[in-house]
Design a protein around this motif. Structure first.
Motif, PDB file in Angstrom:
ATOM      1  N   THR A 160       0.870  -1.169   0.000  1.00  0.00           N
ATOM      2  CA  THR A 160       0.000   0.000   0.000  1.00  0.00           C
ATOM      3  C   THR A 160       0.910   1.224   0.000  1.00  0.00           C
ATOM      4  O   THR A 160       2.013   1.198   0.563  1.00  0.00           O
ATOM      5  N   THR A 162       1.027   5.858  -1.164  1.00  0.00           N
ATOM      6  CA  THR A 162       0.357   7.070  -1.621  1.00  0.00           C
ATOM      7  C   THR A 162       1.242   7.767  -2.651  1.00  0.00           C
ATOM      8  O   THR A 162       2.469   7.841  -2.475  1.00  0.00           O
ATOM      9  N   PHE A 210      -3.673   4.433 -15.495  1.00  0.00           N
ATOM     10  CA  PHE A 210      -4.468   4.696 -14.296  1.00  0.00           C
ATOM     11  C   PHE A 210      -4.619   6.193 -14.008  1.00  0.00           C
ATOM     12  O   PHE A 210      -5.347   6.578 -13.095  1.00  0.00           O
ATOM     13  N   LEU A 212      -2.768   8.532 -12.557  1.00  0.00           N
ATOM     14  CA  LEU A 212      -2.534   8.785 -11.134  1.00  0.00           C
ATOM     15  C   LEU A 212      -2.355  10.270 -10.855  1.00  0.00           C
ATOM     16  O   LEU A 212      -1.908  11.041 -11.711  1.00  0.00           O
ATOM     17  N   SER A 213      -2.684  10.663  -9.623  1.00  0.00           N
ATOM     18  CA  SER A 213      -2.519  12.051  -9.184  1.00  0.00           C
ATOM     19  C   SER A 213      -1.881  12.050  -7.789  1.00  0.00           C
ATOM     20  O   SER A 213      -2.101  11.115  -7.001  1.00  0.00           O
ATOM     21  N   GLU A 216      -3.177  10.313  -4.163  1.00  0.00           N
ATOM     22  CA  GLU A 216      -4.017   9.125  -4.319  1.00  0.00           C
ATOM     23  C   GLU A 216      -3.387   7.931  -3.602  1.00  0.00           C
ATOM     24  O   GLU A 216      -2.183   7.689  -3.697  1.00  0.00           O
ATOM     25  N   LEU A 218      -2.895   3.878  -3.129  1.00  0.00           N
ATOM     26  CA  LEU A 218      -2.860   2.727  -4.028  1.00  0.00           C
ATOM     27  C   LEU A 218      -2.590   1.448  -3.244  1.00  0.00           C
ATOM     28  O   LEU A 218      -2.032   1.482  -2.143  1.00  0.00           O
ATOM     29  N   ILE A 256      -2.966  -3.332  -9.768  1.00  0.00           N
ATOM     30  CA  ILE A 256      -3.018  -2.004  -9.161  1.00  0.00           C
ATOM     31  C   ILE A 256      -4.468  -1.601  -8.921  1.00  0.00           C
ATOM     32  O   ILE A 256      -5.324  -1.733  -9.782  1.00  0.00           O
ATOM     33  N   LYS A 257      -4.735  -1.079  -7.702  1.00  0.00           N
ATOM     34  CA  LYS A 257      -6.065  -0.584  -7.340  1.00  0.00           C
ATOM     35  C   LYS A 257      -5.922   0.752  -6.618  1.00  0.00           C
ATOM     36  O   LYS A 257      -5.023   0.932  -5.824  1.00  0.00           O
ATOM     37  N   LYS A 258      -6.832   1.664  -6.955  1.00  0.00           N
ATOM     38  CA  LYS A 258      -6.886   2.915  -6.211  1.00  0.00           C
ATOM     39  C   LYS A 258      -7.769   2.697  -4.986  1.00  0.00           C
ATOM     40  O   LYS A 258      -8.916   2.248  -5.104  1.00  0.00           O
ATOM     41  N   SER A 259      -7.214   3.006  -3.801  1.00  0.00           N
ATOM     42  CA  SER A 259      -7.965   2.789  -2.560  1.00  0.00           C
ATOM     43  C   SER A 259      -9.004   3.883  -2.353  1.00  0.00           C
ATOM     44  O   SER A 259      -8.807   5.015  -2.770  1.00  0.00           O
TER      45      SER A 259
END
Length: 259
Positions: A160, A162, A210, A212-213, A216, A218, A256-259
């Motif tokens: 996990t 960020t 994805f 990403l920013s 976020e 992950l 990969i997953k955005k939490s």
């Protein structure tokens, strides 16, 4: 001008250096392109699939099947190449890169046919001790406690983290800036979670999908090695990244997953 290649049997005198056991293979086409560019073997828009292996009396086309990692921090790579006759052998990325030059081997190669492999890490020779006179009644210096060494897992694990920032770092193989992602609050999720702080990885085509920013959260699977991020600049505000602050590199992130 046509290039005349010898028959396969002409390579009987070659010394092959096959990989020792298992070696890293490419997850997908994007991973292949990322590693080939990292090694400086292709600067064109379409990444090359075949490369020249050259010796004094012949040259052959080879393909890249994967790579080995070596070194105390596993930051070094040895490329695993496959010849047209199916033989596998290892070669250092910089040496294979030199072979792509039209002038390679015209005056410097020896008669014996060999394949270059990386020299294993050697221990530094101890520095001779020099006796120094010390002032009398000098108080002994206090020993500083060494930070506890973190044992990194060799296999893929679950993370996990960020997103902290996107940055450019200089790649000395292809002499270009590579875009990377810097992550913070990086934790290896296991029975006893292991907090690593900052880590970085290549901003590959897979990750760019994805969108990403910064900020976020992950979760993903991947491998981690100890490799410092070379000093570079932030993509947005041109601020410098401190090299010592980012000591770990994440390889092959997947699921990969955005939490």
């Amino acid at each position: 001008m046509a290039i005349h290649l010898p028959h396969i049997e002409d390579t009987d005198s070659m010394n092959y250096y096959p990989p020792k056991g298992d070696y890293e293979t490419f997850v997908d086409e994007a991973h292949y392109e990322e590693k080939v560019r990292e090694w400086g073997l292709s600067t064109t828009r379409e990444v090359k699939k075949e490369f020249w292996f050259k010796e004094k009396t012949f040259q052959r086309l080879v393909t890249i099947k994967g790579y080995e990692v070596y070194g105390k921090t596993a930051e070094g790579n040895t490329i695993v190449i496959e010849f047209q006759d199916g033989n596998l052998s290892c070669i250092h990325p910089s040496y294979l890169k030199e072979m792509q030059s039209p002038s390679f081997g015209k005056a410097s190669l020896t008669e014996t046919t060999t394949i270059a492999v990386p020299v294993s890490d050697t221990k530094n020779s101890p520095t001779p001790k020099v006796e120094k006179s010390e002032p009398k009644q000098k108080a002994p210096a206090e020993k500083k406690e060494k930070p506890k060494k973190i044992e990194l897992p060799e296999e893929k694990v679950h993370f996990t983290a960020t997103v902290k920032q996107f940055a450019y770092t200089w790649n000395h193989f292809n002499e270009e800036n590579d875009e990377v992602v810097v992550l913070e609050n990086v934790v290896i999720e296991q029975d006893q979670p292991l907090e690593l702080g900052l880590a970085w990885c290549s901003h590959s085509k897979t990750l760019k999908k994805f969108e990403l920013s910064p900020g976020e959260a992950l979760e993903f699977d991947g491998k981690i090695i100890k490799k410092k991020l070379a000093k570079g600049k932030d993509v947005e505000d041109d601020a410098f990244i401190i090299e010592e602050a980012v000591s770990y590199k994440l390889n092959n992130p997947s699921k990969i997953k955005k939490s």
